[in-house]
Design an enzyme around this catalytic site. Sequence first.
Site, short mmCIF file in Angstrom:
data_model
loop_
_atom_site.label_atom_id
_atom_site.label_comp_id
_atom_site.label_asym_id
_atom_site.label_seq_id
_atom_site.Cartn_x
_atom_site.Cartn_y
_atom_site.Cartn_z
CB SER A 1 -0.96 -0.06 1.20
OG SER A 1 -2.08 0.72 0.92
CG HIS B 1 -5.60 -2.66 0.83
ND1 HIS B 1 -4.92 -2.32 -0.32
CD2 HIS B 1 -5.08 -1.87 1.81
CE1 HIS B 1 -4.04 -1.37 -0.06
NE2 HIS B 1 -4.12 -1.08 1.23
CE LYS C 1 -0.14 5.21 -1.83
NZ LYS C 1 -1.17 4.53 -2.55
CD1 TRP D 1 -8.20 3.09 -1.55
CD2 TRP D 1 -9.97 4.09 -2.49
NE1 TRP D 1 -8.17 4.42 -1.21
CE2 TRP D 1 -9.24 5.05 -1.78
CE3 TRP D 1 -11.12 4.48 -3.19
CZ2 TRP D 1 -9.61 6.40 -1.73
CZ3 TRP D 1 -11.49 5.83 -3.14
CH2 TRP D 1 -10.74 6.76 -2.42
C1 GTR Z 1 -5.47 4.50 1.89
C2 GTR Z 1 -4.93 5.30 0.73
C3 GTR Z 1 -4.27 4.38 -0.23
C4 GTR Z 1 -3.31 3.45 0.45
C5 GTR Z 1 -3.83 2.94 1.77
C6 GTR Z 1 -2.81 2.26 2.67
O1 GTR Z 1 -6.18 5.24 2.79
O2 GTR Z 1 -6.01 5.95 0.15
O3 GTR Z 1 -3.62 5.13 -1.23
O4 GTR Z 1 -2.08 4.06 0.63
O5 GTR Z 1 -4.37 3.93 2.54
O6 GTR Z 1 -1.65 2.65 2.74
O7 GTR Z 1 -3.22 1.35 3.38
#
Ligand code: GTR
Length: 433
Positions: A272, A414, A276, A363
Site C-alpha cells: 500500500s 487489501h 509506493k 480502491w
Molecule cells: C489509503 C490510501 C491508499 C493506500 C492505503 C494504505 O487510505 O487511500 O492510497 O495508501 O491507505 O496505505 O493502506
Amino acid sequence: MTPRLLSSVLAVLAGTVAPLSAADRPGFNYDESKVLPYTLPNPLVSADGTPVRDAAAWRTQRRPELLEIFSREMFGRTPGGRPAGMHWAVTSVDRAALGGKAVRKEITVWFTEKKDGPQMHLLVYQPPGGAGAHAPWPAFLGLNYFGNNCVNADPGITLTTARVDQRDDFGVVDHHATERTRGVQAQRWNVETVVARGYATATVCYDELCEDRSEGLAKDVAALFGTRATEERKPDEWGALGIWAWGLSRALDVLQSDPEIDGKRVAVHGHSRLGKAALWASAQDERFALVISNDSGCGGAALSKRNFGETVERINASFPFWFARAFRAYNAREDALPFDQHELLALIAPRPLHVASAEGDAWADPRGEFLALKAAEPVYALFGKKGLGVAAWPAVNHPALGDALAYHVRTGKHDITPDDWAQYLDFADRVMR
Ligand code: GTR
C-alpha cells in the site's frame, strides 16, 4: 478501554477487519464501463519529442529526465543521500532465535554523529549457520507499520519507541507499541517461511523515519534536511513518501555492510503506501535488485489517468504531506499529467519487478496496476527482457511470472498474505538465485 474497543483494536491490528472497503468510499468510479478514454505518455519518447532507441539512450537521457519529472511534480526532491555522520551499531544478535530456526540481529542507525539525533532501528532475520555454505544471504527489505515488534511474535524483538498510530473503528487509540502489538502483522511478514527458503528479511518502522501525519515533516529525517511544514514547503520539496524511500536506501547501506548479507541481492517490498515508497526508492536507487509492489494503488503502481478507484485529488486531500505540493496541480486534472505510473515502474528496468493486486481492492485499481506494468514493458524490451508473457489481465490466482516482470491478482482484500509471499518467493528464486 472498554472490552468492545479492545477487541476491535485487536481485530484491526490483526488484519481481520479491513479499515475501509471500496463501498465505504462512495463517489468514486468502480465501474469498468465508466472508465473514460485516456492517453498514456510514451516512456520511449523524450519530453522534446526525441525517440529513445536503445538502452544507452534510456540510461543517459530518458531515465534522468523521468526521475527529474517525478521529483519535481510528484514525490518532491530527495535533498541528499547518506549523511556524512551516519553510523550504526549492532545492539543484539541471537543465533538461536525462533526456536533455532533463524538468526536475529538488531541494529541502531544514527543519521548524524549524535546519539540523540534522528535514528532508526533495523531488524534482520537470516537463516541459521552464519557464514556457512549459503551465506551471504539474499534479502528482502521492507518498512513496517507498527514497529519491528509487529512482524513476529518473537519476544526478543525490542518494542519500538516511535509514535505508531494504532487505530480501531473509532480512531487512534494508542500511540505506543505495547506487548499486544507484538506479532500483530506476522502473517504479513511470514518470517519463518522466508528464512526457511534461504533469504534474510529486514525491516524498519516507517514512523521512525517520518511519522505518518503532517507533524512528521517537522521531526526526525525531515528536520535533519530542514524540510518546511506541510503547507509551507516549496512546491518540489519532499514529503513523507520521499522520506520513507530515503530510509529504505539507508537501510540498504547498512545491509550492504554486513558480510552475512549479499548486498547485491536485496529485494525491496512494500504494501500500500509502503509499496509506493518501495517503488520510489527503487526508481532512484539502482542498488535494489528486485522490487515488489503489493497493492500500492494510486501514486504507486496504478495508472492515474485511468479513472478508477482512488484519485489524485483524493489522495492529496487525505494525505497532504505524502507527496510534493506540486502534485496537487493535477487534482481532478489527471489528463494534464506529463507522466503516469507506468513510467515510475519503467525506472526500475531492467531490474526484476513484481506487481501484485487483490481482487477485493478496487480502491487500488487492480487492473490499472496491471496496465501500468504492461505499459512499462517496452522499456524492459530495450534491455532484451521479454516482459510478463501475457497480453491480457490474468485471471484471479493465475500469476504471470516472466523473465523480469511478474504480476498476480489474488482473491481477497487489501493485504499481504502468505499467498502473495508464495509468489514473491518463487519469483525471487527465479531472478535472484
Ligand atoms: C489509503 C490510501 C491508499 C493506500 C492505503 C494504505 O487510505 O487511500 O492510497 O495508501 O491507505 O496505505 O493502506
